[in-house]
Structures are given as structure tokens and as C-alpha cells.
Design an enzyme around this catalytic site. Structure first.
Site, PDB file in Angstrom:
ATOM      1  N   GLU A   1      -0.127  -1.349   5.820  1.00  0.00           N
ATOM      2  CA  GLU A   1       0.975  -0.940   6.694  1.00  0.00           C
ATOM      3  C   GLU A   1       0.887   0.539   7.030  1.00  0.00           C
ATOM      4  O   GLU A   1       1.256   0.963   8.129  1.00  0.00           O
ATOM      5  CB  GLU A   1       2.319  -1.253   6.024  1.00  0.00           C
ATOM      6  CG  GLU A   1       3.538  -1.066   6.913  1.00  0.00           C
ATOM      7  CD  GLU A   1       4.120   0.350   6.910  1.00  0.00           C
ATOM      8  OE1 GLU A   1       5.008   0.645   7.732  1.00  0.00           O
ATOM      9  OE2 GLU A   1       3.680   1.173   6.063  1.00  0.00           O
TER      10      GLU A   1
ATOM     11  N   ASP B   1       0.829  -1.205   0.000  1.00  0.00           N
ATOM     12  CA  ASP B   1       0.000   0.000   0.000  1.00  0.00           C
ATOM     13  C   ASP B   1       0.860   1.251   0.000  1.00  0.00           C
ATOM     14  O   ASP B   1       2.061   1.208   0.262  1.00  0.00           O
ATOM     15  CB  ASP B   1      -0.943   0.005   1.206  1.00  0.00           C
ATOM     16  CG  ASP B   1      -0.201  -0.118   2.535  1.00  0.00           C
ATOM     17  OD1 ASP B   1       0.756  -0.920   2.610  1.00  0.00           O
ATOM     18  OD2 ASP B   1      -0.550   0.595   3.497  1.00  0.00           O
TER      19      ASP B   1
END
Length: 388
Positions: free
Chosen positions: A144, A82
């Protein structure tokens, strides 16, 4: 000079949006990135598992098995799929179209850190026909940048059973073996609104929050008493990040919210810090006649530390010629440490470029990173030096 395949894979990873955000309107699925990576790693001889974490969110666990059960748990190369949100108007080029300028590759996620996976594939290609004694495990996680839900799911499943882990977060090719934790907290004061002409008609939440801030500032000063000199900022920090309260100057404020973060040093318990903060804020409700909620805004992440005498730390130090230090930003390292894996953070990007408009990755750092990955794969997987 970039290899055509490496350039193409970096561009394809950059082209797929995978923003993780605490605001639902901006949050995106990471599945297109995970599916692309799974396809690439399967072509490279890995067995891939896509691990669902939440709707539209998943981890990838790609394993190239070893042939010798006595060779140990193997090497884990880990990163997140991400990115953070972006301000497109502040970019000089399209965030999702990799652009080369002045020896740099610009694009969202190039440094932090989708580009790392293309470099792994480039390194693995050197061993396409070489048997591995110990396994190589590649992990790509989700979220994350927000909740670390992907890393938590990995830890709870215990599916990643390597011995040593390299996380490719941006460190400018310098190894780090420890970092601070991250706590995102909030305090909500509920008072009573009323006409501002008579303060006795209400209970002002901003007045009470002023006392909260004063006590948190005092608590922040106390955090400086414990220091770890390896960090650029050697003590735990507390930042008052945002505050919202009231709706009009002629009304007594009935509701006020403060959000702040704490960055604890390794060895500090997140819950112990929260207990200390609760103690520091005790009595405010009675003093101002308000109610107060103090809680974690999101689940925090502990600090991480791998001992300096770890054989993995020493091996990475020998290969890079650099002593492993500390970084102030958080990573998924504590989750891998929690599974008994020695963990080092090292990547080709620069943390100063992360979360910024015109994020870039310097081309000159790519070959050294691929070389380091190749050396680690050869030592731990081909030769099998990965015993517990």
C-alpha cells in the site's frame, strides 16, 4: 490497561519488518506478517486464503462465513501489512521493539497500520461462540505504501465481496468518507552536453526544465479554481518533489529529471489531468531543441468518495457521534469502492505520527476502537444488516 493477549499481538506484529519501498535495496517481503495473521485468524475460526501478488508479496483474505444467504454481503475490515522505510538513528527506541512510554505504544507500523489487525482479533473474540448471519471478511494487503499492488490484485480478482468496508488507517477515531487521489509523475529532458564556454555547443536540459517548472506552477494555480470545502486544503495540489540534472558546473547539462505529485479531488480523472499537463507542456521540445518524456512514475490511485447518505456512513457517524469528513492522504478505498462497497476510513492512530520517527499509538484510543469494531460486527454480521 491493555489485555495481555492484545499487548502480545501488537508487539509481535511490530517485531516483524515489512517495509515497502520503491528502492529495491530497502523493499522487504510481507509474507512473515501475512503468515502470522493467517495463523491467528484461523485460530479465531476464519478460513484464510493467502493470495500471491508478486515474489515475496501477498494479501490475506480471512473469512468467517455467515449462515443466512439473505443477510447480504457482509462487513470488510481492511488494512495494509506493510510500512514505510525508517531512519533508525532518529528513533529514541528500537523501531521493531514495541515500547510503552507516557500512555503511548511506540513502534514502526503501530499507527500506520499493522496494529489495526490485533484490534480486530480482540473484537472478534467477543463473538467466538456467536453465529454470524452475514460474513466478516478481514483483508490485509501488500505494498500500500508504494504501488498499491495488493489492492489492485484484490480488485482484479473480485474475491472480496463484502457490502461495507472499514479501513483502519490513522484518523484519530474520526470517520472519513472521502480522500484525494495520488499521482506520482516525472518529466525527463534530454538535451546535449557541451563545453560551458559556448552555449551553442549544446542544448541545456536545465534551461528547458526551468520552462517545464514555470508551466507546472501555472497549472498548479489553475487547479485552485475547483474546490471541495470538506478538505483542509480544498483544492487539488501539485508539489515539485525532486529534481536531478547535470554533473559539473562547466558542462552544459544534457539530462534533467523532475518528479512531482498531484493530489486530485474526487470526481477528477487521473488520465484527464495527465492530458491537461501534456497540453500545458506542449511546444517545449521545439522551443529548446530537446526531447521530453512525461509519464507516470508509478501507477496512480484515484480519489475516493462514499456518499454522505450511505447507510454505512450514517451508521458509523451514529456510533462515533461524528460527521464523516475528508482526509488529504490516500488509501485503498477507491479499490473497494470500485467493487461496489461503501467505504469509511477510521482508525485509532494519528496521521501526524505516520511516516515519522517514534511512531506511536495512544493506548487510550484502543478500547474505543475495539468497541466500535464490536458494534459493527454485531450489527452487520450477527444481526445481518448488510443487504445491497
Amino acid at each position: 490497561m491493555l489485555k495481555p493477549r492484545l499487548r502480545q499481538q501488537l508487539a509481535e506484529l511490530n517485531a516483524i519488518p515489512s517495509v515497502a519501498c520503491t528502492t529495491a535495496e530497502q523493499d522487504m517481503s510481507n509474507l512473515p506478517v501475512i503468515n502470522l495473521l493467517a495463523n491467528w485468524f484461523e485460530q479465531a475460526g476464519f478460513v484464510c486464503e493467502i493470495m500471491p501478488v508478486a515474489p515475496g508479496k501477498a494479501n490475506l483474505i480471512a473469512v468467517r462465513a455467515g449462515t443466512d444467504p439473505q443477510a447480504g454481503g457482509g462487513l470488510v475490515l481492511a488494512g495494509h501489512s506493510d510500512t514505510v522505510p525508517f531512519d533508525e538513528a532518529l528513533w529514541r527506541s528500537d523501531p521493531f521493539k514495541m515500547t510503552e512510554r507516557d500512555g503511548k505504544l511506540y513502534g514502526l507500523g503501530m499507527a500506520d497500520m499493522k496494529g489495526f489487525f490485533a484490534l480486530i482479533l480482540d473484537a472478534v473474540a467477543n463473538y467466538a461462540r456467536t453465529p454470524f448471519r452475514a460474513p466478516l471478511i478481514v483483508v490485509a494487503t501488500c505494498d500500500e505504501e508504494t504501488s498499491m499492488a495488493g489492492a489492485r490484485a484484490l480488485m482484479e480478482s473480485a474475491k472480496t465481496k463484502g457490502r461495507f468496508t472499514l479501513i483502519g488507517e490513522p484518523t484519530s477515531l474520526k470517520p472519513a468518507r472521502l480522500h484525494k487521489g495520488v499521482m506520482l509523475e516525472r518529466v525527463v529532458i534530454s538535451g546535449q552536453s557541451g563545453h560551458s564556454s559556448d552555449p551553442e555547443l549544446g542544448r541545456n536540459a536545465i534551461d528547458a526544465m526551468q520552462e517545464v517548472i514555470t508551466r507546472l506552477q501555472q497549472f498548479r494555480n489553475n487547479l485552485k479554481k475547483i474546490q471541495q470545502p470538506l478538505f483542509p486544503v480544498p483544492y487539488s495540489t501539485l508539489n515539485l518533489g525532486c529534481i536531478h540534472g547535470g554533473d559539473n558546473p562547466n558542462r552544459i547539462c544534457g539530462l534533467c529529471e523532475l518528479q512531482f505529485d498531484v493530489r486530485p479531488l474526487p470526481g477528477m480523472s487521473l488520465e484527464a489531468i495527465r492530458q491537461d499537463i501534456r497540453q500545458a507542456l506542449s511546444g517545449i521540445e521545439q522551443q529548446f531543441g530537446v526531447s521530453m518524456l512525461y509519464e507516470a512514475a508509478v501507477t496512480g490511485s484515484a480519489a475516493a468518495e462514499t456518499p454522505a447518505d450511505s447507510p454505512f456512513v450514517q451508521k458509523v457517524e451514529a456510533l462515533t457521534g461524528t460527521t464523516a469528513g475528508a482526509v488529504s492522504f490516500g488509501t485503498e478505498a477507491p479499490f473497494f469502492n470500485g467493487q461496489g462497497m461503501d467505504t469509511v476510513i477510521l482508525g485509532p492512530g494519528n496521521i501526524e505520527q505516520a511516516h515519522q520517527p517514534d511512531e506511536y499509538l495512544e493506548i487510550k484510543n484502543l478500547s474505543p476502537m475495539v468497541l466500535l469494531l464490536s458494534q459493527l460486527i454485531h450489527y452487520y454480521c450477527v444481526q445481518g444488516h448488510a443487504r445491497f
